[in-house]
Design a protein around this motif. Structure first.
Motif, mmCIF file in Angstrom:
data_model
loop_
_atom_site.group_PDB
_atom_site.id
_atom_site.type_symbol
_atom_site.label_atom_id
_atom_site.label_comp_id
_atom_site.label_asym_id
_atom_site.label_seq_id
_atom_site.Cartn_x
_atom_site.Cartn_y
_atom_site.Cartn_z
ATOM 1 N N SER A 49 0.638 -1.033 0.484
ATOM 2 C CA SER A 49 -0.120 0.149 -0.164
ATOM 3 C C SER A 49 1.010 1.748 -0.047
ATOM 4 O O SER A 49 2.152 1.071 0.791
ATOM 5 N N ILE A 50 0.063 2.282 -0.768
ATOM 6 C CA ILE A 50 0.912 3.619 -0.566
ATOM 7 C C ILE A 50 0.462 4.917 -0.186
ATOM 8 O O ILE A 50 0.802 5.713 0.760
ATOM 9 N N SER A 51 -0.674 4.497 0.254
ATOM 10 C CA SER A 51 -1.612 5.592 1.204
ATOM 11 C C SER A 51 -2.620 4.935 2.242
ATOM 12 O O SER A 51 -3.762 5.560 2.986
ATOM 13 N N GLY A 52 -2.807 3.274 2.216
ATOM 14 C CA GLY A 52 -3.719 2.615 3.288
ATOM 15 C C GLY A 52 -4.863 2.647 2.743
ATOM 16 O O GLY A 52 -6.567 2.907 2.725
ATOM 17 N N GLY A 53 -5.423 3.549 1.105
ATOM 18 C CA GLY A 53 -6.435 3.318 0.555
ATOM 19 C C GLY A 53 -6.889 4.283 -0.101
ATOM 20 O O GLY A 53 -7.769 4.207 -1.386
ATOM 21 N N CYS A 54 -6.352 5.294 0.011
ATOM 22 C CA CYS A 54 -6.926 6.829 -0.342
ATOM 23 C C CYS A 54 -6.725 6.903 -1.900
ATOM 24 O O CYS A 54 -7.621 6.791 -2.488
ATOM 25 N N VAL A 55 -5.985 6.543 -2.273
ATOM 26 C CA VAL A 55 -5.473 5.989 -4.138
ATOM 27 C C VAL A 55 -5.082 5.067 -4.554
ATOM 28 O O VAL A 55 -3.617 5.422 -5.395
ATOM 29 N N GLU A 56 -5.227 4.225 -3.546
ATOM 30 C CA GLU A 56 -4.703 2.857 -4.286
ATOM 31 C C GLU A 56 -5.224 2.781 -5.457
ATOM 32 O O GLU A 56 -4.365 2.223 -7.159
ATOM 33 N N SER A 57 -6.496 3.021 -6.080
ATOM 34 C CA SER A 57 -7.032 2.617 -7.021
ATOM 35 C C SER A 57 -6.073 3.246 -8.520
ATOM 36 O O SER A 57 -5.990 2.537 -9.327
ATOM 37 N N ASP A 58 -5.727 4.824 -8.269
ATOM 38 C CA ASP A 58 -5.271 5.201 -9.103
ATOM 39 C C ASP A 58 -4.086 4.537 -8.576
ATOM 40 O O ASP A 58 -2.880 4.630 -10.277
ATOM 41 N N ALA A 59 -3.218 4.489 -8.152
ATOM 42 C CA ALA A 59 -1.785 3.846 -7.762
ATOM 43 C C ALA A 59 -1.631 2.705 -8.469
ATOM 44 O O ALA A 59 -1.006 2.265 -9.658
ATOM 45 N N VAL A 60 -2.268 1.508 -8.332
ATOM 46 C CA VAL A 60 -3.194 0.688 -9.333
ATOM 47 C C VAL A 60 -3.065 0.830 -10.860
ATOM 48 O O VAL A 60 -2.047 -0.289 -11.424
ATOM 49 N N MET A 61 -3.597 1.663 -11.242
ATOM 50 C CA MET A 61 -3.670 1.794 -12.452
ATOM 51 C C MET A 61 -2.498 2.416 -13.346
ATOM 52 O O MET A 61 -2.220 2.589 -14.633
ATOM 53 N N LEU A 62 -1.720 2.938 -11.929
ATOM 54 C CA LEU A 62 -0.692 3.780 -12.784
ATOM 55 C C LEU A 62 0.317 2.484 -13.042
ATOM 56 O O LEU A 62 1.302 2.606 -13.906
ATOM 57 N N GLY A 63 0.487 1.925 -11.891
ATOM 58 C CA GLY A 63 1.445 0.472 -12.629
ATOM 59 C C GLY A 63 1.604 -0.316 -13.282
ATOM 60 O O GLY A 63 2.040 -0.836 -13.613
ATOM 61 N N LEU A 64 -0.458 -0.415 -13.292
ATOM 62 C CA LEU A 64 -0.499 -1.273 -14.767
ATOM 63 C C LEU A 64 -0.306 -0.253 -16.114
ATOM 64 O O LEU A 64 0.646 -1.475 -16.866
ATOM 65 N N ASP A 65 -0.374 0.438 -16.209
ATOM 66 C CA ASP A 65 0.157 1.124 -16.894
ATOM 67 C C ASP A 65 2.186 0.703 -17.499
ATOM 68 O O ASP A 65 2.261 0.969 -18.535
ATOM 69 N N ALA A 66 2.595 1.250 -16.173
ATOM 70 C CA ALA A 66 3.919 0.908 -16.354
ATOM 71 C C ALA A 66 3.962 -0.655 -16.726
ATOM 72 O O ALA A 66 6.007 -0.812 -17.475
ATOM 73 N N LEU A 67 3.403 -1.157 -16.791
ATOM 74 C CA LEU A 67 3.844 -2.464 -16.904
ATOM 75 C C LEU A 67 3.549 -3.026 -18.013
ATOM 76 O O LEU A 67 3.966 -3.650 -18.658
ATOM 77 N N ARG A 68 2.335 -2.293 -18.111
ATOM 78 C CA ARG A 68 1.857 -2.364 -19.816
ATOM 79 C C ARG A 68 3.029 -2.357 -20.718
ATOM 80 O O ARG A 68 3.250 -2.641 -22.041
#
Length: 329
Positions: A49-68
């Motif tokens: 986690s980077i925020s305990g839940g506040c911005v996790e969905s945006d972080a996941v999308m950013l990570g998936l974009d970096a992965l793609r």
């Protein structure tokens, strides 16, 4: 990322593509600090986690974009200086903002440091992210030495390991101190507790010793040895009558009043619990409070801008800190 080693090592060894999103800067306040990391796989399995839940969905999308794309991605999540939410994310509940970098984890570069971190050793990792250097560091896990192998010791080993301690359990009865009873311990030792302490390697201020032997013949020599070591915490379980009698025996064994003043006994904070697990929780709480020179008051009674340590680094409950710095390579 090094805090996620236990989960990341098997994935990377199996060749699973993983991206990480790491906090590189904090504006005002944030739930977690610099170095906090969230990892995500291609099928959107999320680790950390980077925020305990506040911005996790945006972080996941950013990570998936970096992965793609295989490219490094950077963003700021949270509130701007005028209090409005940045267009790319939901706001942090605490009103601050975090700068993050997302990148695909290079298994060959990261695995040696991750394996060291998983083993509780000090680990350092340098990553070159398209011209910028990301440096991650995790000190060795703090050590918890449990002397005695009864049910309270088993519960303390489980909770201590979960809290980030590298746990060693020692008892003179080999029938009790087994790997089956203490699967979370990094080491189980059948020996006289005081003799084990005499040869314990490199005791330091991040080492805690808890005596749970419930036998004066064992705990008096063990405590006499422990109180003369440069460890940060020495505690012993026992009722108040036991504590008083033990203090008399320790003085008779040559322990000075100054040495005796270091002893935390009865062991644990007053949480009102009764089970072995509740007792273990109170012990871990006292160790952490003692290390941080905290008075263990409820957070609602604490005044000040920071509640869970410095925002300049992210800390686990066991104080296995993770720090990171961005610099031009």
């Amino acid at each position: 990322m090094l805090d996620l080693a236990a989960d990341l090592v098997p994935l990377l060894e199996a060749g699973v593509p993983v991206a990480a999103v790491t906090v590189t800067g904090v504006v005002r306040s944030a739930p977690r600090g610099v170095g906090a990391t969230l990892a995500v796989t291609r099928d959107a399995r999320v680790i950390g986690s980077i925020s305990g839940g506040c911005v996790e969905s945006d972080a996941v999308m950013l990570g998936l974009d970096a992965l793609r794309t295989g490219r490094v991605r950077r963003a700021r999540f949270g509130f701007t200086d005028d209090g409005t939410v940045t267009p790319i994310s939901a706001g942090l509940a605490c009103g601050g903002a975090v700068d993050v970098v997302a990148y695909r984890i290079d298994a060959a570069a990261a695995l040696p440091a991750l394996m060291a971190a998983r083993a509780g050793a000090e680990a350092t990792l340098h990553l070159d992210l398209e011209g910028d250097g990301l440096d991650l560091h995790r000190p060795a896990a703090p050590r918890l030495v449990i002397l005695g192998a009864g049910e309270h010791a088993a519960a303390l080993c489980r909770l201590g390991s979960a809290a980030g301690f590298a746990v060693t359990v020692c008892d003179d009865w080999a029938l009790l101190v087994t790997r089956d009873r203490f699967p979370d311990a990094v080491e189980v030792v059948a020996a006289a507790p005081h003799e084990f302490l005499e040869r314990f390697p490199s005791p330091d201020a991040r080492t805690a010793v808890c005596v749970l032997t419930h036998d004066e013949r064992l705990d008096v020599p063990a405590l006499r040895t422990a109180l003369r070591l440069p460890v940060g915490f020495v505690g012993a379980m026992g009722a108040r009558a036991t504590v008083a009698r033990r203090a008399t025996l320790l003085r008779a064994a040559g322990v000075s009043d100054a040495e005796l003043s270091r002893l935390h006994s009865p062991l644990g904070l007053d949480l009102g619990g009764a089970t072995a697990e509740e007792t273990a929780l109170s012990v871990i709480a006292e160790i952490v409070a003692s290390r941080n020179d905290a008075d263990a008051r409820p957070l609602r009674e604490v005044r000040g801008p920071r509640l869970h340590g410095s925002v300049g680094h992210a800390a686990t409950p066991g104080d296995a800190t993770l720090s990171c710095a961005m610099r031009t390579a």
